[in-house]
Write a protein that holds these residues in place. Structure first.
Motif, PDB file in Angstrom:
ATOM      1  N   ARG A  31       0.774  -1.262   0.022  1.00  0.00           N
ATOM      2  CA  ARG A  31       0.009   0.051  -0.005  1.00  0.00           C
ATOM      3  C   ARG A  31       1.091   1.414  -0.327  1.00  0.00           C
ATOM      4  O   ARG A  31       1.754   1.662   1.085  1.00  0.00           O
ATOM      5  N   LEU A  32       0.875   2.019  -1.032  1.00  0.00           N
ATOM      6  CA  LEU A  32       1.485   3.789  -0.920  1.00  0.00           C
ATOM      7  C   LEU A  32       0.496   4.430  -0.330  1.00  0.00           C
ATOM      8  O   LEU A  32      -0.335   4.520  -0.431  1.00  0.00           O
ATOM      9  N   PRO A  33       1.623   5.051   0.347  1.00  0.00           N
ATOM     10  CA  PRO A  33       0.784   5.814   1.796  1.00  0.00           C
ATOM     11  C   PRO A  33       0.150   7.710   0.804  1.00  0.00           C
ATOM     12  O   PRO A  33       0.685   8.303   0.723  1.00  0.00           O
ATOM     13  N   ILE A  34      -0.752   7.284   0.458  1.00  0.00           N
ATOM     14  CA  ILE A  34      -1.681   8.641  -0.607  1.00  0.00           C
ATOM     15  C   ILE A  34      -3.138   8.259  -0.603  1.00  0.00           C
ATOM     16  O   ILE A  34      -3.850   6.946  -0.864  1.00  0.00           O
ATOM     17  N   MET A  39      -4.264  11.485  -7.578  1.00  0.00           N
ATOM     18  CA  MET A  39      -3.267  11.635  -7.100  1.00  0.00           C
ATOM     19  C   MET A  39      -2.900   9.838  -7.549  1.00  0.00           C
ATOM     20  O   MET A  39      -2.101   9.231  -8.569  1.00  0.00           O
ATOM     21  N   ALA A  40      -3.459   9.181  -6.663  1.00  0.00           N
ATOM     22  CA  ALA A  40      -3.245   7.612  -6.634  1.00  0.00           C
ATOM     23  C   ALA A  40      -3.673   7.833  -8.617  1.00  0.00           C
ATOM     24  O   ALA A  40      -2.802   6.479  -9.440  1.00  0.00           O
ATOM     25  N   GLY A  45      -1.329   4.801 -13.162  1.00  0.00           N
ATOM     26  CA  GLY A  45      -1.753   5.014 -14.654  1.00  0.00           C
ATOM     27  C   GLY A  45       0.026   4.984 -14.849  1.00  0.00           C
ATOM     28  O   GLY A  45       0.940   3.990 -15.869  1.00  0.00           O
ATOM     29  N   VAL A  46       0.784   5.786 -14.633  1.00  0.00           N
ATOM     30  CA  VAL A  46       2.208   5.317 -14.824  1.00  0.00           C
ATOM     31  C   VAL A  46       3.069   4.346 -14.476  1.00  0.00           C
ATOM     32  O   VAL A  46       4.169   3.987 -15.667  1.00  0.00           O
ATOM     33  N   ALA A 111      -6.673   6.595 -14.886  1.00  0.00           N
ATOM     34  CA  ALA A 111      -5.353   6.362 -14.872  1.00  0.00           C
ATOM     35  C   ALA A 111      -5.071   5.425 -16.133  1.00  0.00           C
ATOM     36  O   ALA A 111      -4.087   5.089 -16.420  1.00  0.00           O
ATOM     37  N   MET A 112      -6.434   5.390 -16.748  1.00  0.00           N
ATOM     38  CA  MET A 112      -6.049   4.174 -18.093  1.00  0.00           C
ATOM     39  C   MET A 112      -5.596   5.382 -18.936  1.00  0.00           C
ATOM     40  O   MET A 112      -4.979   5.123 -20.634  1.00  0.00           O
ATOM     41  N   TYR A 113      -6.077   6.833 -19.115  1.00  0.00           N
ATOM     42  CA  TYR A 113      -4.890   7.603 -20.262  1.00  0.00           C
ATOM     43  C   TYR A 113      -3.626   7.676 -19.615  1.00  0.00           C
ATOM     44  O   TYR A 113      -2.843   7.950 -20.395  1.00  0.00           O
ATOM     45  N   VAL A 114      -3.466   7.643 -18.548  1.00  0.00           N
ATOM     46  CA  VAL A 114      -2.148   8.104 -18.230  1.00  0.00           C
ATOM     47  C   VAL A 114      -1.845   6.682 -18.901  1.00  0.00           C
ATOM     48  O   VAL A 114      -0.039   6.318 -18.791  1.00  0.00           O
TER      49      VAL A 114
END
Length: 244
Positions: A31-34, A39-40, A45-46, A111-114
């Motif tokens: 789990r990332l602290p976001i 931003m998530a 996406g990245v 997310a899908m676009y990124v």
């Protein structure tokens, strides 16, 4: 994938499917602290786009839509990112309407676009290729410098000037963004009066770029298809009535 691509692609796709499932299980509890949803979405996406794009660049696939995207890219030149967006758009739009959660659908779309953009960048590289056309009075000297200093090939295209009516040799070459600046410097020092036009290139296949094998083409299969086509044409010619 087997019918449209190559044996190498199928093998790498099978490996990719198992790697994808394994890494999903491996990172299940990470789990990332976001806390910010936007931003998530961008970070997701990245990360997924880089992973999928890197494996696709090596000629493989993670299964599913990746295979469809790779086949459409080879057959019809459709960008893989565009395929990801089109196929997934219907899914998250319908999901958002059914679950009455437009916010989740929106963040999923982001997310899908990124993701699609990162896949395209990994495929074409973060340094886009540029096609350069050069009309100069010193074509031989410019070509020699490009080959020696940039280690890029040069093609001469023979034509004639519209105003001068004199024969000219137009130089054509493909370089990346860093090499483009060096190419301009070479041309300026040799012939400051040269004419230069630069175009974006969505895909380059050839020496020092993207090989035909990386694009999913298999030499033996292509040759078999060519031989089959030649035999079919020969059979048709033999069956054609005389005088036709």
């Amino acid at each position: 994938g087997w019918r449209a691509m190559s044996l190498k692609y199928v093998v790498l796709a099978l490996i990719g499917v198992f790697l994808s499932g394994f890494t999903l299980q491996l990172t299940h509890d990470v789990r990332l602290p976001i806390t910010e949803p936007l931003m998530a979405s961008i970070i997701a996406g990245v990360m997924t786009g880089c992973g999928v794009g890197l494996y696709l660049k090596q000629g493989g696939s993670a299964g599913g839509i990746d295979i469809v995207a790779a086949v459409l890219r080879r057959k019809y030149g459709m960008p893989m990112g565009t395929t990801f967006i089109l196929v997934n758009a219907a899914s998250f739009v319908v999901g958002g309407l059914i679950n009455h959660s437009i916010h989740i659908a929106f963040y999923t779309a982001v997310a899908m676009y990124v993701h699609s953009q990162m896949v395209e960048r990994m495929q074409s590289g973060f340094s886009p290729r540029k096609a350069a056309w050069v009309v100069t009075c010193e074509p031989d000297e410019v070509a020699a410098q490009v080959i020696r200093r940039l280690n890029r090939g040069v093609t001469f295209i023979h034509g004639s000037g519209g105003m001068s009516k004199k024969p000219v040799r137009v130089l054509f070459t493909v370089v990346n963004m860093v090499e483009l600046a060096r190419l301009k410097e070479i041309i300026f020092h040799i012939d400051p009066k040269a004419f230069m036009a630069v175009n974006d290139t969505s895909e380059v296949i050839g020496y020092r770029f993207f090989t035909w094998a990386d694009a999913g083409f298999e030499a033996k299969r292509v040759q078999r298809r060519a031989d089959a086509g030649a035999r079919q044409r020969a059979d048709t010619a033999r069956q054609r009535p005389l005088g036709v």
